[in-house]
Design a protein around this motif. Structure first.
Motif, short mmCIF file in Angstrom:
data_model
loop_
_atom_site.label_atom_id
_atom_site.label_comp_id
_atom_site.label_asym_id
_atom_site.label_seq_id
_atom_site.Cartn_x
_atom_site.Cartn_y
_atom_site.Cartn_z
N LEU A 73 0.66 -14.31 30.87
CA LEU A 73 0.50 -14.61 29.42
C LEU A 73 -0.82 -13.49 29.15
CD1 LEU A 73 0.70 -18.29 28.95
CD2 LEU A 73 2.27 -16.60 28.05
N GLY A 74 -1.81 -13.39 30.05
CA GLY A 74 -2.91 -12.30 29.65
C GLY A 74 -2.51 -11.06 29.70
N ALA A 75 -1.31 -10.69 30.18
CA ALA A 75 -0.79 -9.27 30.14
C ALA A 75 0.25 -9.12 28.87
CB ALA A 75 -0.12 -9.00 31.82
N GLY A 76 0.35 -10.20 28.37
CA GLY A 76 1.07 -10.02 27.07
C GLY A 76 2.57 -10.27 27.36
N LEU A 77 2.97 -10.96 28.48
CA LEU A 77 4.47 -11.02 29.09
C LEU A 77 4.72 -12.73 28.81
CD1 LEU A 77 4.08 -9.28 32.33
CD2 LEU A 77 4.90 -8.38 30.26
N GLY A 78 4.91 -12.88 27.55
CA GLY A 78 5.10 -14.43 27.23
C GLY A 78 6.84 -14.48 27.11
N ILE A 79 7.22 -15.56 26.42
CA ILE A 79 8.60 -15.74 26.41
C ILE A 79 9.23 -14.82 25.50
CG2 ILE A 79 8.33 -17.26 24.78
CD1 ILE A 79 10.52 -19.37 26.10
N GLU A 80 8.58 -14.20 24.56
CA GLU A 80 9.29 -13.32 23.63
C GLU A 80 9.04 -11.92 23.98
OE1 GLU A 80 7.84 -14.34 19.81
OE2 GLU A 80 8.83 -16.47 19.66
N HIS A 81 8.41 -11.50 25.07
CA HIS A 81 8.14 -10.13 25.48
C HIS A 81 9.40 -9.30 25.55
CE1 HIS A 81 6.15 -6.90 27.18
NE2 HIS A 81 7.18 -6.62 28.27
N ASN A 82 10.76 -9.83 26.40
CA ASN A 82 11.85 -9.31 26.53
C ASN A 82 12.92 -10.30 26.97
OD1 ASN A 82 11.69 -9.30 29.34
ND2 ASN A 82 10.87 -7.14 29.41
N THR A 83 14.15 -9.91 27.15
CA THR A 83 15.02 -10.90 27.64
C THR A 83 14.73 -11.36 28.93
OG1 THR A 83 16.74 -9.55 26.33
CG2 THR A 83 17.58 -11.32 27.84
N PHE A 84 14.37 -10.57 29.80
CA PHE A 84 13.97 -10.86 31.27
C PHE A 84 12.92 -12.22 31.29
CE2 PHE A 84 11.31 -10.93 35.03
CZ PHE A 84 12.05 -11.23 35.94
N PHE A 85 11.81 -11.82 30.42
CA PHE A 85 10.92 -12.92 30.58
C PHE A 85 11.33 -14.08 29.56
CE2 PHE A 85 8.38 -9.42 32.18
CZ PHE A 85 7.62 -10.22 33.16
N THR A 86 12.17 -14.12 28.70
CA THR A 86 12.56 -15.23 28.03
C THR A 86 13.39 -16.13 29.18
OG1 THR A 86 12.93 -14.05 25.97
CG2 THR A 86 13.99 -16.17 26.35
N LEU A 87 13.99 -15.62 29.79
CA LEU A 87 14.86 -16.40 30.78
C LEU A 87 13.95 -16.74 32.04
CD1 LEU A 87 18.31 -14.52 30.91
CD2 LEU A 87 17.74 -16.71 29.87
N TYR A 88 12.99 -15.91 32.18
CA TYR A 88 12.17 -16.25 33.46
C TYR A 88 11.12 -17.52 33.02
CZ TYR A 88 7.48 -16.37 35.71
OH TYR A 88 6.32 -16.91 36.30
N TRP A 89 10.76 -17.54 31.88
CA TRP A 89 10.04 -18.52 31.34
C TRP A 89 10.69 -20.05 31.10
CZ3 TRP A 89 4.80 -19.30 31.00
CH2 TRP A 89 4.20 -17.97 31.08
N ILE A 90 12.11 -19.82 30.82
CA ILE A 90 12.97 -21.12 30.58
C ILE A 90 13.15 -21.50 32.00
CG2 ILE A 90 15.17 -21.79 30.10
CD1 ILE A 90 14.94 -19.94 27.39
N LEU A 91 13.90 -20.59 32.85
CA LEU A 91 14.07 -21.27 34.15
C LEU A 91 12.89 -21.68 35.14
CD1 LEU A 91 16.45 -18.37 35.70
CD2 LEU A 91 16.86 -20.92 35.86
N THR A 92 11.94 -20.96 34.95
CA THR A 92 10.80 -21.43 35.80
C THR A 92 9.96 -22.39 35.09
OG1 THR A 92 9.01 -19.77 35.13
CG2 THR A 92 10.27 -19.22 37.14
N GLY A 93 9.91 -22.43 33.98
CA GLY A 93 9.25 -23.54 33.37
C GLY A 93 9.99 -24.72 33.34
N PHE A 94 11.32 -24.96 33.22
CA PHE A 94 12.24 -26.16 33.85
C PHE A 94 11.96 -26.42 34.94
CE2 PHE A 94 16.73 -27.88 33.74
CZ PHE A 94 16.21 -29.33 33.13
N HIS A 95 11.99 -25.76 35.82
CA HIS A 95 11.53 -25.91 37.45
C HIS A 95 10.44 -26.66 37.41
CE1 HIS A 95 10.58 -25.19 41.64
NE2 HIS A 95 11.92 -25.87 41.78
N PHE A 96 9.33 -26.02 36.83
CA PHE A 96 7.92 -26.41 37.00
C PHE A 96 7.89 -28.04 36.67
CE2 PHE A 96 3.45 -26.80 35.46
CZ PHE A 96 2.68 -26.43 36.56
#
Length: 192
Positions: free
Chosen positions: A114-137
């Motif tokens: 998040l500090g590097a600006g790589l939030g859920i809306e940064h790009n498609t990879f990070f959208t899916l990263y946040w959804i997958l890892t957040g759901f797992h978390f």
């Protein structure tokens, strides 16, 4: 028709309801993993570049944390079956402490991204990263609550060799959390 099992054959551990719940959760994870995999095939360069922004050593440490906690939970289950519920409680507390390493590392990783600006809306990879890892978390956090409840109940001698189905169900849930991470780690951090 007899419903008894053959000698030496153990019934499926845990409750049927937990198995159905785990199947439902695995189905959701399978759909998310499929979405990630298909999108990766469609955008390999974007996924390759984005993946380089993740720290593989952190992902590996999280993997070792969850697998170690899973081993301790499995050993606790053996202790319950042997009538050693207080030992089982101690093993579960150790499992929880080790699993908290995962929680700390994941929160650190989230904070860094998040500090590097790589939030859920940064790009498609990070959208899916946040959804997958957040759901797992969220599943890890629920798993920690389940392990805490199991440890407390075991400490109070609420489980034993003849009454361990609830304990087995809770440990099964934790193993589902482990299994999903074992699939997510290479998919998200390694496979290009």
């Amino acid at each position: 028709m007899s419903t008894s099992l053959e000698p030496g054959v153990r019934p499926l551990p845990g409750d049927l309801a937990m198995w159905l719940f785990i199947l439902a959760e695995l189905t959701v994870f399978a759909l998310l993993i499929l979405a990630f995999s298909v999108t990766q095939q469609l955008k390999p360069q974007l996924f390759g570049q984005s993946r380089q922004l993740l720290d593989i050593s952190t992902g590996l440490a999280m993997t070792l944390s969850l697998l170690s906690a899973g081993l301790l939970a499995a050993l606790a289950q053996v202790q319950v079956r042997q009538g050693q519920s207080r030992r089982a409680a101690g093993l579960l507390l150790a499992a929880m402490l080790i699993a908290c390493v995962y929680v700390g590392l994941k929160l650190f990783e989230y904070h860094h991204l998040l500090g590097a600006g790589l939030g859920i809306e940064h790009n498609t990879f990070f959208t899916l990263y946040w959804i997958l890892t957040g759901f797992h978390f969220l599943h890890v956090l629920l798993g920690l609550l389940i392990l805490a409840w199991l440890a407390l109940t075991a400490w109070r001698h609420g489980y034993g060799p003849q009454r361990c189905s609830g304990f087995e169900s809770g440990v099964l849930y934790w193993h589902m959390v482990d299994l999903v991470w074992v699939l997510l780690f290479p998919l998200v951090y390694l496979i290009g």
